[in-house]
Scaffold this motif. Structure first.
Motif, short mmCIF file in Angstrom:
data_model
loop_
_atom_site.label_atom_id
_atom_site.label_comp_id
_atom_site.label_asym_id
_atom_site.label_seq_id
_atom_site.Cartn_x
_atom_site.Cartn_y
_atom_site.Cartn_z
N CYS A 88 0.82 -1.22 0.00
CA CYS A 88 0.00 0.00 0.00
C CYS A 88 0.85 1.26 0.00
CB CYS A 88 -0.92 0.02 1.21
SG CYS A 88 -2.04 -1.39 1.32
N GLY A 89 2.15 1.15 0.29
CA GLY A 89 2.98 2.34 0.36
C GLY A 89 2.40 3.33 1.34
N LEU A 90 2.15 4.56 0.86
CA LEU A 90 1.45 5.58 1.64
C LEU A 90 0.11 5.92 0.99
CD1 LEU A 90 4.31 8.03 2.67
CD2 LEU A 90 2.82 6.77 4.23
N ALA A 91 -0.43 5.00 0.20
CA ALA A 91 -1.64 5.26 -0.57
C ALA A 91 -2.88 4.79 0.17
CB ALA A 91 -1.55 4.58 -1.93
N GLY A 92 -3.65 5.73 0.70
CA GLY A 92 -4.89 5.38 1.37
C GLY A 92 -5.86 4.68 0.45
N THR A 93 -5.87 5.07 -0.83
CA THR A 93 -6.80 4.44 -1.77
C THR A 93 -6.47 2.96 -1.98
OG1 THR A 93 -5.44 5.33 -3.56
CG2 THR A 93 -7.46 6.52 -3.02
N PRO A 115 5.87 2.33 7.03
CA PRO A 115 5.61 2.33 8.48
C PRO A 115 4.49 3.26 8.92
CG PRO A 115 7.97 2.25 8.08
CD PRO A 115 7.31 2.42 6.73
N HIS A 116 4.43 4.48 8.36
CA HIS A 116 3.39 5.41 8.80
C HIS A 116 1.99 4.91 8.47
CE1 HIS A 116 1.29 9.07 9.83
NE2 HIS A 116 0.74 9.09 8.64
N MET A 117 1.86 4.08 7.44
CA MET A 117 0.53 3.61 7.06
C MET A 117 -0.10 2.75 8.14
SD MET A 117 -0.72 4.74 4.25
CE MET A 117 -1.84 3.59 3.48
N ARG A 118 0.71 2.21 9.03
CA ARG A 118 0.15 1.39 10.11
C ARG A 118 -0.60 2.25 11.12
NH1 ARG A 118 4.52 -3.50 11.13
NH2 ARG A 118 4.70 -4.11 8.93
N GLY A 123 -9.70 0.51 10.16
CA GLY A 123 -10.46 -0.47 10.93
C GLY A 123 -11.93 -0.52 10.59
N GLU A 124 -12.54 0.64 10.28
CA GLU A 124 -13.97 0.65 9.93
C GLU A 124 -14.23 -0.15 8.65
OE1 GLU A 124 -16.85 1.95 11.24
OE2 GLU A 124 -15.80 2.46 13.09
N VAL A 125 -13.30 -0.06 7.69
CA VAL A 125 -13.45 -0.84 6.46
C VAL A 125 -13.34 -2.33 6.75
CG1 VAL A 125 -12.47 -1.31 4.18
CG2 VAL A 125 -12.61 1.04 5.01
N LEU A 126 -12.35 -2.70 7.55
CA LEU A 126 -12.15 -4.12 7.85
C LEU A 126 -13.33 -4.69 8.62
CD1 LEU A 126 -8.35 -4.13 8.81
CD2 LEU A 126 -9.42 -4.33 6.55
N ALA A 127 -13.86 -3.91 9.56
CA ALA A 127 -15.04 -4.38 10.30
C ALA A 127 -16.24 -4.53 9.37
CB ALA A 127 -15.35 -3.41 11.44
N GLU A 139 -5.43 -9.67 13.62
CA GLU A 139 -5.05 -9.84 15.02
C GLU A 139 -5.65 -8.75 15.90
OE1 GLU A 139 -0.82 -10.21 15.29
OE2 GLU A 139 -0.74 -11.98 14.00
N GLY A 140 -6.83 -8.25 15.49
CA GLY A 140 -7.53 -7.27 16.29
C GLY A 140 -7.00 -5.86 16.21
N ARG A 141 -6.04 -5.61 15.30
CA ARG A 141 -5.43 -4.28 15.21
C ARG A 141 -6.33 -3.25 14.56
NH1 ARG A 141 -1.07 -7.55 13.80
NH2 ARG A 141 -1.75 -7.40 11.63
N GLY A 142 -7.11 -3.68 13.57
CA GLY A 142 -7.87 -2.72 12.78
C GLY A 142 -6.96 -1.82 11.99
N ALA A 143 -5.81 -2.33 11.61
CA ALA A 143 -4.79 -1.54 10.91
C ALA A 143 -3.88 -2.49 10.16
CB ALA A 143 -3.98 -0.71 11.91
N LEU A 144 -3.02 -1.90 9.31
CA LEU A 144 -2.01 -2.70 8.64
C LEU A 144 -1.03 -3.26 9.67
CD1 LEU A 144 -1.10 -0.41 5.60
CD2 LEU A 144 -2.27 -2.61 5.46
N PRO A 145 -0.43 -4.44 9.38
CA PRO A 145 -0.71 -5.34 8.25
C PRO A 145 -1.95 -6.20 8.54
CG PRO A 145 1.05 -6.24 9.58
CD PRO A 145 0.72 -4.90 10.18
N PHE A 146 -2.61 -6.64 7.47
CA PHE A 146 -3.75 -7.53 7.60
C PHE A 146 -3.84 -8.40 6.36
CE2 PHE A 146 -5.46 -3.49 5.94
CZ PHE A 146 -6.05 -3.91 4.76
#
Length: 426
Positions: A88-93, A115-118, A123-127, A139-146
């Motif tokens: 994903c680099g730094l690309a939110g899209t 690193p900053h992307m983590r 989390g809302e998208v993953l949920a 692992e319950g992070r709601g963030a990268l990596p997943f």
């Protein structure tokens, strides 16, 4: 250590014509839709920058054909089978738009990024994906990596999310929704959704491909199941990338024309026309060989009081211009940009203050009062829009050094070269 770049300052009023690269927002949406369409399609004149190259690479990793055809991309949908890794680099899209279509693959699709992307919200998208029938391992992070574990089909249905942190949460689900068995019915529950023009862009692009979208009720968007028609999509210039160039007309008292400015667009950058008028510029459409939008600066730059909730990505450039104004400014409604590439409100307050600006940081905005600015290092935090702010200040203040100007490559290849060509060398 990243070198700092001396921001050039024009020796007089500029008189320039600029051609911008394509829109990142339109390019990445077009790529995603082409990847799940009912046949091959062409993305014409796409932006080729880090964000869009990462999107193309992520789709290729999942088996989609994305081929160079001169200045275009030919996208050929193919069965997405097998395990893959998406950077994903730094690309939110990329982080938000690709997981919903990864659920349509058959395999384990691993996502990670810089690193900053983590720290960026996803989390809302993953949920939501979990609620729609997609298995997500985070692992319950709601963030990268997943990892998204795709089974080839997604039940879909109704999902309630809080999209107050990013409109991309909604766009991500809408883009994939037509391919889900029961479509998707997205309902927002929370503070107002920011950057609504980006959702309007998503809806417009879906409808162009024959997808049935119901957005008649506030805070609800429903996509009916069905095909996504293949389409050749021409990409508009990235109007948000016009911000530093048009601001240059104001800071130099000159004139800058951006070619091919669309008559009608869903891009938030179109708001620059009204903003610059409010700040004392003249804005007009021009015809002929350099047809587009021309901005001519006035004798001074006026401060503004502006709710930027729907156009938050323009905040760094507008804040930089406000720091050069002769009256106070208040930019509000933009607490959500703390979750962008960096905390943009804190970063702007820190860096503008470091150059002598009088800035007060609020929970949802900035107050900027007239002050004498001076040179110094303007840090960018690996954020392309922060670099835009730095060069705008540097166009009116001697000795501004923009750290990591190369970060502009996220959406504008060779920005520094184009900027120098317009402004002149430092």
């Amino acid at each position: 250590m990243t070198e700092s770049w001396p921001a050039p300052r024009p020796i007089g009023p500029v008189a320039s014509v600029v051609s911008l690269p394509g829109s990142k927002s339109l390019t990445n949406r077009a790529l995603v839709l082409a990847a799940i369409a009912d046949g091959p399609g062409v993305v014409r004149r796409p932006l080729r920058s880090r964000d869009t190259l990462l999107m193309a690479a992520g789709l290729r990793a999942m088996g989609v054909g994305v081929e160079d055809r001169d200045d275009d991309w030919l996208v050929t949908p193919r069965p997405m089978v097998g395990d893959a890794a998406v950077d994903c680099g730094l690309a939110g899209t990329v982080m938000r738009f690709v997981p919903p279509i990864a659920g349509l693959a058959r395999g384990r699709i691993a996502f990670d990024g810089d690193p900053h992307m983590r720290n960026r919200p996803v989390g809302e998208v993953l949920a939501a994906l979990t609620a729609l029938g997609i298995r997500v391992e985070d692992e319950g992070r709601g963030a990268l990596p997943f990892t998204v574990v795709g089974t080839g089909t997604v039940p879909g249905g109704t999902v309630v999310i809080d999209a107050s942190a990013s409109s991309q949460f909604i766009s991500a689900l809408l883009l994939a929704g037509a391919r889900y068995e029961h479509g998707v019915d997205v309902r927002h529950d929370g503070k107002p959704v920011p950057s609504l023009p980006h959702i309007e862009m998503t809806v417009a692009m879906l409808r162009e491909r024959g997808v049935d979208v119901d957005d008649g009720d506030a805070n609800r968007w429903a996509v009916a199941p069905g095909i996504v028609a293949a389409l050749d999509q021409a990409v508009e210039p990235d109007l948000s990338n016009a911000a530093p160039f048009l601001a240059l007309a104001a800071t130099s008292g000159g004139s800058v024309t951006v070619r091919d400015w669309p008559e009608h667009t869903t891009q938030p950058g179109d708001a620059l026309r009204e903003i610059l008028v409010a700040m004392g510029c003249t804005v007009e459409r021009v015809t002929g060989p350099d047809a587009g939008l021309r901005v001519t600066g006035g004798d001074t730059i006026a401060g503004i009081d502006l709710d930027m909730h729907d156009i938050g990505e323009l905040t760094p450039a507008v804040a930089a211009l406000c720091a050069l104004a002769d009256s106070p400014s208040h930019l509000r409604g933009i607490g959500h940009i703390r979750g962008h590439e960096t905390d943009r409100l804190a970063a702007l307050a820190t860096e503008l203050t470091g150059l002598g600006a009088d800035v007060t940081e609020h929970a949802d905005g900035l107050t900027i009062r007239p002050a004498a600015l001076h040179g110094g290092v303007f840090h960018t935090y690996a954020d392309h829009r922060m670099a835009h702010a730095g060069v705008i200040v540097g166009s009116a203040v001697d000795g501004v050094l923009v750290e990591d100007i190369a970060t502009t490559g996220k959406t504008f290849p060779d920005f520094a070269g184009v900027w120098t060509g317009v402004v002149g060398p430092a």
